[in-house]
Design an enzyme around this catalytic site. Structure first.
Site: not given
Length: 92
Positions: A20, A38
């Site tokens: 990320r 996520n």
């Protein structure tokens, strides 16, 4: 220049490897708007909006994994009309 928005689901070793964070850095560099998060199933979901050349560069880098610790095994891309707003951030 016209922009396009895509929803991307990335599978593989993509959680717990800085995926990320690296995706945010990549998006900011390419001036892509959207978010990354996520998913509970171990995948990572990305909403990305940008002009076609920038979006293609972004998708290409995501497919190779923006972090050296990740390993992408599958990428599903769907065009969408969702407006992600401005900036690129992580969603939780």
């Amino acid at each position: 220049m016209a922009t396009k928005t895509v929803n991307i689901i990335v599978s593989g070793r993509v959680q717990g490897v800085g995926f990320r964070y690296a995706t945010i850095k990549l998006a900011n560099r390419l001036k892509i708007n959207g978010w990354v998060k996520n998913n509970l199933d171990g995948s990572v979901e990305i909403l990305a909006n940008g002009d076609e050349p920038s979006l293609q560069s972004f998708i290409s880098a995501v497919k190779k994994s923006p972090t050296p610790y990740g390993k992408v095994t599958n990428v599903d891309i769907t065009e969408t009309s969702i407006n992600p707003g401005f900036g690129f951030d992580a969603k939780y």
